[in-house]
Design a protein around this motif. Sequence first.
Motif, short mmCIF file in Angstrom:
data_model
loop_
_atom_site.label_atom_id
_atom_site.label_comp_id
_atom_site.label_asym_id
_atom_site.label_seq_id
_atom_site.Cartn_x
_atom_site.Cartn_y
_atom_site.Cartn_z
N LEU A 57 0.58 -1.12 0.15
CA LEU A 57 -0.06 0.38 -0.21
C LEU A 57 0.73 0.94 -0.20
O LEU A 57 0.88 2.34 -0.85
CB LEU A 57 -0.60 0.39 1.38
N ALA A 58 1.53 1.49 0.56
CA ALA A 58 2.96 2.64 0.28
C ALA A 58 3.85 2.58 -0.37
O ALA A 58 3.55 3.78 -0.82
CB ALA A 58 3.81 1.92 1.89
N ALA A 59 4.29 1.28 -1.10
CA ALA A 59 4.15 1.70 -2.32
C ALA A 59 3.64 1.90 -3.51
O ALA A 59 3.86 3.23 -4.18
CB ALA A 59 4.88 0.51 -2.98
N GLN A 60 2.24 1.97 -3.26
CA GLN A 60 1.39 2.52 -3.98
C GLN A 60 1.06 3.79 -3.81
O GLN A 60 1.04 4.53 -5.20
CB GLN A 60 -0.09 1.23 -4.06
N ALA A 61 1.43 4.65 -2.44
CA ALA A 61 0.99 6.11 -2.93
C ALA A 61 1.70 6.53 -3.41
O ALA A 61 1.74 7.47 -3.96
CB ALA A 61 0.54 5.89 -0.67
N ASN A 62 3.21 6.43 -3.50
CA ASN A 62 3.83 6.47 -3.85
C ASN A 62 4.24 6.49 -5.14
O ASN A 62 4.88 7.32 -6.34
CB ASN A 62 5.49 6.58 -3.18
N HIS A 63 3.68 5.10 -6.00
CA HIS A 63 3.63 5.21 -7.43
C HIS A 63 2.75 5.56 -8.15
O HIS A 63 2.43 6.27 -9.39
CB HIS A 63 3.75 3.63 -7.37
N HIS A 64 1.66 6.31 -7.30
CA HIS A 64 0.86 7.31 -7.87
C HIS A 64 0.66 8.86 -7.36
O HIS A 64 0.08 8.60 -6.18
CB HIS A 64 -0.75 5.92 -7.77
N PRO A 65 1.29 9.66 -7.80
CA PRO A 65 1.33 10.68 -6.62
C PRO A 65 -0.19 11.23 -7.28
O PRO A 65 -0.12 11.23 -8.03
CB PRO A 65 1.81 11.74 -7.65
N PRO A 66 -0.64 12.62 -6.02
CA PRO A 66 -1.14 13.04 -6.35
C PRO A 66 -1.60 14.09 -7.56
O PRO A 66 -0.74 15.00 -7.91
CB PRO A 66 -1.13 14.07 -4.96
N GLN A 67 -2.55 14.26 -7.77
CA GLN A 67 -2.51 15.18 -9.32
C GLN A 67 -4.12 16.11 -9.01
O GLN A 67 -4.59 16.18 -7.65
CB GLN A 67 -3.53 13.81 -10.40
N VAL A 74 -16.71 22.52 -16.28
CA VAL A 74 -17.43 23.32 -16.70
C VAL A 74 -16.60 24.99 -16.96
O VAL A 74 -17.09 25.27 -17.29
CB VAL A 74 -19.12 23.62 -16.30
N GLY A 75 -15.08 24.09 -16.45
CA GLY A 75 -14.58 25.52 -16.51
C GLY A 75 -14.54 26.43 -15.21
O GLY A 75 -13.45 27.89 -15.06
N ARG A 76 -15.08 26.41 -13.82
CA ARG A 76 -14.78 26.58 -12.11
C ARG A 76 -13.73 25.94 -11.60
O ARG A 76 -12.98 25.12 -12.04
CB ARG A 76 -16.11 26.43 -11.15
N ARG A 77 -13.24 27.20 -11.20
CA ARG A 77 -12.13 26.86 -10.19
C ARG A 77 -12.44 25.71 -9.61
O ARG A 77 -13.52 25.86 -8.58
CB ARG A 77 -12.16 27.88 -9.72
N ILE A 78 -11.66 24.91 -8.81
CA ILE A 78 -11.96 24.18 -8.01
C ILE A 78 -10.53 23.55 -6.80
O ILE A 78 -11.25 23.61 -5.88
CB ILE A 78 -12.17 22.42 -8.22
N ASP A 79 -9.30 24.00 -7.69
CA ASP A 79 -8.34 24.23 -6.57
C ASP A 79 -8.48 22.50 -5.79
O ASP A 79 -8.55 23.05 -4.75
CB ASP A 79 -8.55 25.09 -6.10
N THR A 80 -8.60 21.39 -6.36
CA THR A 80 -8.59 19.89 -5.56
C THR A 80 -7.72 19.38 -6.05
O THR A 80 -7.05 19.15 -6.88
CB THR A 80 -9.82 19.88 -6.01
N VAL A 81 -7.42 18.26 -4.75
CA VAL A 81 -5.72 17.96 -5.02
C VAL A 81 -6.47 16.32 -4.92
O VAL A 81 -7.41 16.27 -3.48
CB VAL A 81 -5.45 18.02 -4.29
N ASP A 82 -6.25 15.46 -6.08
CA ASP A 82 -7.08 14.14 -5.83
C ASP A 82 -5.87 13.30 -5.44
O ASP A 82 -4.61 12.94 -6.39
CB ASP A 82 -7.07 13.65 -6.88
#
Length: 559
Positions: A57-67, A74-82
């Motif tokens: 799980l730890a390896a996965q969290a590092n292989h898939h960095p946040p986006q 529709v173009g509204r600002r959301i400024d969200t990190v996934d």
Amino acid sequence: MSWTTHEIANQVPDLPDCNLFATDPALQEAVRRDACWHEAELCDSGAELGSRALRELAAQANHHPPQLHTHDRVGRRIDTVDFHPAWHQLLALQRKRNLQALPWAEPRAGVHAARTAGYYLQTQLESGSLCPITMTHAAIPLLRQEPALFAGLADKLFSREHDGRDLPIAQKRSIMIGMGMTEKQGGSDVRGNTTRAEALGDEGCGQPYLLTGHKWFFSVPSCDAHLVLAQTVGGLSCFFVPRWRPDGERNAIRIQRLKDKLGNRSNASGEVEFQDAWGVMVGDEGRGVATIIEMANRTRLDCVIGSAGLMRHALVQAIHHARHRSAFGRPLAEQPLMQNVLADLALESEAAMLLMMRLARAADQLQQQDSALERAWQRIVTPAAKFWVCKRAIEFCGECMEVWGGNGYVEEAPMARLLREAPVNSIWEGSGNVMCLDVLRAIAREPEGLILLLQDLDRIAAAHAGLRTLLDSLRDSLRLPPQQLESQARRIAQQLVLAAQGCLMLQHAPTAHAEAFIASRSHADGGRVYGTLNETTGGTLAAHDGRLHAQILQRAWPV
Ligand SMILES: Cc1cc2nc3c(=O)[nH]c(=O)nc-3n(C[C@H](O)[C@H](O)[C@H](O)COP(=O)(O)OP(=O)(O)OC[C@H]3O[C@@H](n4cnc5c(N)ncnc54)[C@H](O)[C@@H]3O)c2cc1C
């Protein structure tokens, strides 16, 4: 078609499921000294965190960095990190153990030691996800100083549940707090911050303001709120700036981009701008630096724990590898030179762990009652330890990687991640030089604290020649003329930590192990590169047949 060109031999199996607490005698002893009531919980946590499934799980969290998603469809600002689901699972594990709030939610004797040991185990699994836990833990005592604000936050800060949803605080079951100090023009010297705050009505502590400006590093921008430094008419002040405003609208915080980082990849560190972002002043106007510095002692201790935990994980991986890999007809772990390297690493790891537990004890004692000696341990030794242990971890993880040979350098193995993770603790929360200058500042402010600290170390060192050498060199350095002290601050911090670690090893490690540590760290020709233990200076149990090194390794990883 099957290809049978060779049989695979002499490759090392993955580290098996193991209990990180039950396989660490030195840590168990330390916990029994200061927080024996927490032992069962730590044993449970150690079994969970040492599982192969969680390592994956730890390896996965590092292989898939946040986006980062700045806009919706529709173009509204959301400024969200996934964040990847693995990140959220790691946070759920940490909250389950209350690492973000234990000392404040359940104050009792030894609670800082208990939380320190728990954090140490957790950081052996994954580091990036501990960043918001550290910041939240450090922020709570500060927020408590504003009872009106804290009343609406306490349950959500203390909650053992992770709630990763991006919603206003009132709708969340639990929250996390971040910190925003560093701006483009300077992070060490935040007095030059240019972000401004204008009062909406009345000025001062507990009042709402609008902030305009930027932060150049803003870790976990998805935190539910950040403590942010901004200028007011009265000077640099501290503000609680939530992601969502009280009226239910998103706060005016734009995440410009995420940093492309060397390590700490599971975690997001953003660059943000505020345009009339809503915030509440915390602490007195113009006292922002003092307010934030109060948090710093706690975050800096977490950097020490985080680095000690990284070292422990790297050490275990190195010993495991050396026991299963052979070269020149014998397992690596039985080769005298490799034994020296591993034993030296094991001593360094134990000394780092003992120092972190001593600093936790200072926090515990101070939570019970004020003590000038414990304040000196906290205020003078914490920055020195942050400087030294975090730096040693970088070299340490590189050495453990080398024990793995070429396999250590490959991303499928855990060693590359550990090495990439190591430098950040040395940089953030005050880089090395800044820590050493802070040691001098603390000594200058509380000279009587230094006297008590040196007396404490003298008492433990008693007539021990090696420790006396370390303490004498420290005293010589401290006697330098004031104009030379600044340039010698690293030397002083190093000497202070080595003397403290030597004393702690003498008190708590087996005598021969302590002797080997002190001898190598007090001699000019030892302790610079791992693997230079001199068995002839290893004390009474020293033996030229490698028995001492074998004993050290057995204690380090008795599996
Ligand atoms: C991954 C990551 C995440 C971060 N997250 C956050 C965050 O969430 N919030 C936040 O506020 N900050 C964050 N930071 C910023 C971090 O705290 C700063 O980078 C750090 O404090 C150093 O500031 P700086 O980068 O401006 O370097 P500078 O202040 O320019 O320092 C550069 C170097 O000069 C040295 N130096 C400075 N002053 C002196 C002196 N008087 N004498 C000798 N040497 C000196 C420093 O030790 C350092 O080595 C993060 C950094 C990283 C890498």
